[in-house]
Motif scaffolding. Sequence first.
Motif, PDB file in Angstrom:
ATOM      1  N   SER A 182      -2.554   0.462  -6.720  1.00  0.00           N
ATOM      2  CA  SER A 182      -3.250   0.622  -7.996  1.00  0.00           C
ATOM      3  C   SER A 182      -4.455   1.552  -7.914  1.00  0.00           C
ATOM      4  CB  SER A 182      -3.706  -0.741  -8.513  1.00  0.00           C
ATOM      5  OG  SER A 182      -4.580  -1.342  -7.575  1.00  0.00           O
ATOM      6  N   ALA A 183      -4.817   1.965  -6.719  1.00  0.00           N
ATOM      7  CA  ALA A 183      -6.011   2.790  -6.531  1.00  0.00           C
ATOM      8  C   ALA A 183      -5.667   4.267  -6.545  1.00  0.00           C
ATOM      9  CB  ALA A 183      -6.706   2.425  -5.222  1.00  0.00           C
ATOM     10  N   SER A 184      -6.659   5.073  -6.835  1.00  0.00           N
ATOM     11  CA  SER A 184      -6.466   6.523  -6.826  1.00  0.00           C
ATOM     12  C   SER A 184      -6.964   7.147  -5.521  1.00  0.00           C
ATOM     13  CB  SER A 184      -7.201   7.160  -8.003  1.00  0.00           C
ATOM     14  OG  SER A 184      -8.591   6.855  -7.930  1.00  0.00           O
ATOM     15  N   GLU A 185      -7.797   6.439  -4.793  1.00  0.00           N
ATOM     16  CA  GLU A 185      -8.372   6.977  -3.571  1.00  0.00           C
ATOM     17  C   GLU A 185      -7.816   6.249  -2.346  1.00  0.00           C
ATOM     18  OE1 GLU A 185     -10.480   9.729  -5.664  1.00  0.00           O
ATOM     19  OE2 GLU A 185     -10.476   9.554  -3.464  1.00  0.00           O
ATOM     20  N   TYR A 186      -7.608   7.034  -1.274  1.00  0.00           N
ATOM     21  CA  TYR A 186      -7.192   6.456  -0.007  1.00  0.00           C
ATOM     22  C   TYR A 186      -8.418   5.874   0.692  1.00  0.00           C
ATOM     23  CZ  TYR A 186      -2.585   8.531  -0.480  1.00  0.00           C
ATOM     24  OH  TYR A 186      -1.315   8.843  -0.920  1.00  0.00           O
ATOM     25  N   ASP A 187      -8.280   4.658   1.207  1.00  0.00           N
ATOM     26  CA  ASP A 187      -9.448   4.005   1.790  1.00  0.00           C
ATOM     27  C   ASP A 187      -9.285   3.652   3.264  1.00  0.00           C
ATOM     28  OD1 ASP A 187      -8.931   0.560   0.591  1.00  0.00           O
ATOM     29  OD2 ASP A 187      -7.549   2.052   1.415  1.00  0.00           O
ATOM     30  N   ARG A 228       0.811  -1.214   0.000  1.00  0.00           N
ATOM     31  CA  ARG A 228       0.000   0.000   0.000  1.00  0.00           C
ATOM     32  C   ARG A 228       0.841   1.259   0.000  1.00  0.00           C
ATOM     33  NH1 ARG A 228      -5.395   0.401   1.685  1.00  0.00           N
ATOM     34  NH2 ARG A 228      -6.495  -1.584   1.578  1.00  0.00           N
ATOM     35  N   ASP A 229       0.395   2.231  -0.784  1.00  0.00           N
ATOM     36  CA  ASP A 229       0.976   3.568  -0.700  1.00  0.00           C
ATOM     37  C   ASP A 229       0.489   4.217   0.591  1.00  0.00           C
ATOM     38  OD1 ASP A 229       0.343   4.256  -4.229  1.00  0.00           O
ATOM     39  OD2 ASP A 229       1.880   3.034  -3.258  1.00  0.00           O
ATOM     40  N   MET A 230       1.320   5.086   1.159  1.00  0.00           N
ATOM     41  CA  MET A 230       0.960   5.781   2.393  1.00  0.00           C
ATOM     42  C   MET A 230       1.021   7.281   2.133  1.00  0.00           C
ATOM     43  SD  MET A 230       0.527   3.315   4.641  1.00  0.00           S
ATOM     44  CE  MET A 230       0.615   4.120   6.233  1.00  0.00           C
ATOM     45  N   GLY A 231       0.116   7.997   2.771  1.00  0.00           N
ATOM     46  CA  GLY A 231       0.101   9.440   2.595  1.00  0.00           C
ATOM     47  C   GLY A 231      -0.207  10.149   3.903  1.00  0.00           C
ATOM     48  N   TRP A 232       0.264  11.380   3.987  1.00  0.00           N
ATOM     49  CA  TRP A 232      -0.072  12.264   5.106  1.00  0.00           C
ATOM     50  C   TRP A 232      -0.920  13.407   4.556  1.00  0.00           C
ATOM     51  CZ3 TRP A 232       0.698  11.296  10.129  1.00  0.00           C
ATOM     52  CH2 TRP A 232       1.623  10.315  10.471  1.00  0.00           C
ATOM     53  N   TRP A 233      -2.048  13.613   5.180  1.00  0.00           N
ATOM     54  CA  TRP A 233      -2.989  14.662   4.789  1.00  0.00           C
ATOM     55  C   TRP A 233      -3.141  15.641   5.956  1.00  0.00           C
ATOM     56  CZ3 TRP A 233      -6.319  14.432   0.264  1.00  0.00           C
ATOM     57  CH2 TRP A 233      -6.080  13.313  -0.546  1.00  0.00           C
ATOM     58  N   ARG A 234      -3.640  16.807   5.641  1.00  0.00           N
ATOM     59  CA  ARG A 234      -3.941  17.743   6.721  1.00  0.00           C
ATOM     60  C   ARG A 234      -5.172  18.563   6.342  1.00  0.00           C
ATOM     61  NH1 ARG A 234       1.225  21.803   5.968  1.00  0.00           N
ATOM     62  NH2 ARG A 234       0.476  22.924   4.103  1.00  0.00           N
ATOM     63  N   GLN A 235      -5.829  19.032   7.383  1.00  0.00           N
ATOM     64  CA  GLN A 235      -6.973  19.916   7.179  1.00  0.00           C
ATOM     65  C   GLN A 235      -6.846  21.088   8.118  1.00  0.00           C
ATOM     66  OE1 GLN A 235     -10.855  18.089   7.468  1.00  0.00           O
ATOM     67  NE2 GLN A 235     -11.752  19.731   6.249  1.00  0.00           N
ATOM     68  N   TRP A 249       4.444   2.236  -2.209  1.00  0.00           N
ATOM     69  CA  TRP A 249       4.572   1.007  -1.426  1.00  0.00           C
ATOM     70  C   TRP A 249       6.026   0.559  -1.335  1.00  0.00           C
ATOM     71  CZ3 TRP A 249       6.760  -3.365  -3.501  1.00  0.00           C
ATOM     72  CH2 TRP A 249       6.945  -3.365  -4.888  1.00  0.00           C
ATOM     73  N   SER A 250       6.819   0.842  -2.377  1.00  0.00           N
ATOM     74  CA  SER A 250       8.211   0.416  -2.391  1.00  0.00           C
ATOM     75  C   SER A 250       9.118   1.374  -1.625  1.00  0.00           C
ATOM     76  CB  SER A 250       8.704   0.323  -3.838  1.00  0.00           C
ATOM     77  OG  SER A 250       8.696   1.609  -4.433  1.00  0.00           O
ATOM     78  N   GLY A 251       8.601   2.559  -1.367  1.00  0.00           N
ATOM     79  CA  GLY A 251       9.432   3.577  -0.739  1.00  0.00           C
ATOM     80  C   GLY A 251      10.308   4.334  -1.719  1.00  0.00           C
ATOM     81  N   LEU A 252      10.232   3.980  -2.991  1.00  0.00           N
ATOM     82  CA  LEU A 252      11.126   4.580  -3.979  1.00  0.00           C
ATOM     83  C   LEU A 252      10.577   5.876  -4.563  1.00  0.00           C
ATOM     84  CD1 LEU A 252      12.266   1.365  -5.893  1.00  0.00           C
ATOM     85  CD2 LEU A 252      13.458   2.603  -4.060  1.00  0.00           C
ATOM     86  N   SER A 253       9.292   6.086  -4.437  1.00  0.00           N
ATOM     87  CA  SER A 253       8.671   7.266  -5.019  1.00  0.00           C
ATOM     88  C   SER A 253       7.980   8.077  -3.939  1.00  0.00           C
ATOM     89  CB  SER A 253       7.649   6.850  -6.091  1.00  0.00           C
ATOM     90  OG  SER A 253       7.002   7.976  -6.631  1.00  0.00           O
ATOM     91  N   THR A 254       8.211   9.386  -3.970  1.00  0.00           N
ATOM     92  CA  THR A 254       7.579  10.262  -2.985  1.00  0.00           C
ATOM     93  C   THR A 254       6.941  11.449  -3.683  1.00  0.00           C
ATOM     94  OG1 THR A 254       9.653  11.457  -2.636  1.00  0.00           O
ATOM     95  CG2 THR A 254       9.147   9.659  -1.109  1.00  0.00           C
ATOM     96  N   PHE A 255       5.998  12.038  -2.989  1.00  0.00           N
ATOM     97  CA  PHE A 255       5.324  13.246  -3.446  1.00  0.00           C
ATOM     98  C   PHE A 255       5.274  14.225  -2.279  1.00  0.00           C
ATOM     99  CE2 PHE A 255       2.215  16.112  -5.113  1.00  0.00           C
ATOM    100  CZ  PHE A 255       1.417  16.452  -4.033  1.00  0.00           C
TER     101      PHE A 255
END
Length: 119
Positions: free
Chosen positions: A102-107, A32-39, A53-59
């Motif tokens: 493979s998904a575009s939305e965080y679930d 799974r890809d992991m993300g940090w969000w804020r509001q 998921w691999s840790g090789l790509s970040t945004f």
Amino acid sequence: QVQLVQSGGGMVQAGDTLTLTCAAHGRPFSSRDMGWWRQAPRKERELVAAVSWSGLSTFYRDSVKGRFSISRDTGTNTAYLQMNNPKPEDTGIYYCAAKPSSASEYDLWSQGTQVTVAP
């Protein structure tokens, strides 16, 4: 039951360092890809940083580039957000989230934690 448990929020002075931790419980999150969000108050939730998921790509969103760093430890199912030189405009409720690569939305979402950056 799968859970994302977050820790490390609170109040910090501008220019200090704060690290947020997100531990995944229930099953391995290596795919799974992991993300940090804020509001922020009166604003929509926004993606701050993400790691594949691999840790090789970040945004990183432009406003935090060069200051925040996202990382993950697949062995412990843990993701981190290191906030260097935080600014008052970084104040908000921070959430970690996960999605299938493979998904575009965080679930899957954590409970959220308040981060307040004092001037």
